[in-house]
Design a protein around this motif. Structure first.
Motif: not given
Length: 246
Positions: A46-54, A120-137
């Motif tokens: 999750w840390v390294f795939q970030g917004s594109s977590y699989l 964990f998958d539900a969290f890591a794949s969530s819209r919140f998680s993906r937007i969080l990573w995109i914002s950090l990038y």
């Protein structure tokens, strides 16, 4: 310079965990690891795939289907049955989501022992998680960009995992060389796979799907496998078979 280093870290970090965890562990189970180590690897993916977590489950099941149905209409991703790489990416996304959300019936042979951490998958794949990573990038680029052209690398950080997938699942079935003639279009992209850390030896992998080392010829150095050997030596994982190049 900081931007280029950042993108390279995400590229090779995300690629390693996709190859090491999602591909060789979840899909093919060429080594074992403890439950604690598995959970740690979920988080690092999750840390390294970030917004594109699989998810390991969705990827593992879909990849097993790819091997079973390579280049047929049932293949989740095939240049032989998709008009272009964008069509393939869209169909792959839909099948991946259908697997994760259990919207389609899956043969048990594709799901057996595939690791799954639903919470964990539900969290890591969530819209919140993906937007969080995109914002950090975006924030990182805003602080460290020194030239306008560097902004062109930002979309790559958003879509790193799909880009990795396209290189192998589209180009790895169109361009390259073959060591083994098979009833599919799989090819090896590079003599020395510096770009995809061993994943580019796709023809070799289709021939020996359960083999941890994707390289066969002396010059086909599988960087991910070398790291796997190191992790095995330190006891973090347990390789099922130590392989020597032929």
């Amino acid at each position: 310079m900081a931007i280029v280093i950042f993108v390279l870290v995400l590229w090779y970090g995300g690629l390693f965990f996709q190859s090491f965890f999602l591909h060789r562990y979840a899909a093919h189970q060429v080594f074992t690891m403890s439950k604690t180590m598995e959970r740690i690897t979920f988080v690092l993916t999750w840390v390294f795939q970030g917004s594109s977590y699989l998810s390991a489950y969705g990827y593992g099941v879909m990849h097993r289907m790819h091997h079973a149905y390579t280049d047929t209409e049932n293949d989740p991703h095939s240049p032989s049955h998709d008009a272009n790489l964008f069509a393939m990416m869209w169909r792959t996304k839909n099948i991946y989501q259908d697997i994760n959300k259990q919207r389609i019936e899956i043969d048990q042979r594709f799901t057996k022992n595939v690791p799954q951490w639903k919470a964990f998958d539900a969290f890591a794949s969530s819209r919140f998680s993906r937007i969080l990573w995109i914002s950090l990038y975006i924030l990182f680029f805003a602080f460290f960009t020194t030239s306008p052209w560097q902004w062109s690398l930002l979309p790559v950080t958003f879509l790193m995992a799909p880009i990795h997938g396209v290189i192998i699942n589209w180009f790895g079935h169109i361009y390259g060389y073959v060591n083994y003639k098979m009833k599919n279009t799989s090819k090896n992209l590079f003599r020395f796979d510096f770009l995809m850390m061993g994943e580019g030896y796709h023809n070799n992998h289709h021939k020996f799907a359960s083999r941890a080392n994707f390289g066969v010829k002396w010059y086909e150095i599988d960087i991910t496998y070398l790291i796997i050997r190191l992790l095995n030596a330190f006891g973090f994982i347990q390789l099922k078979q130590i392989e020597v190049k032929s």
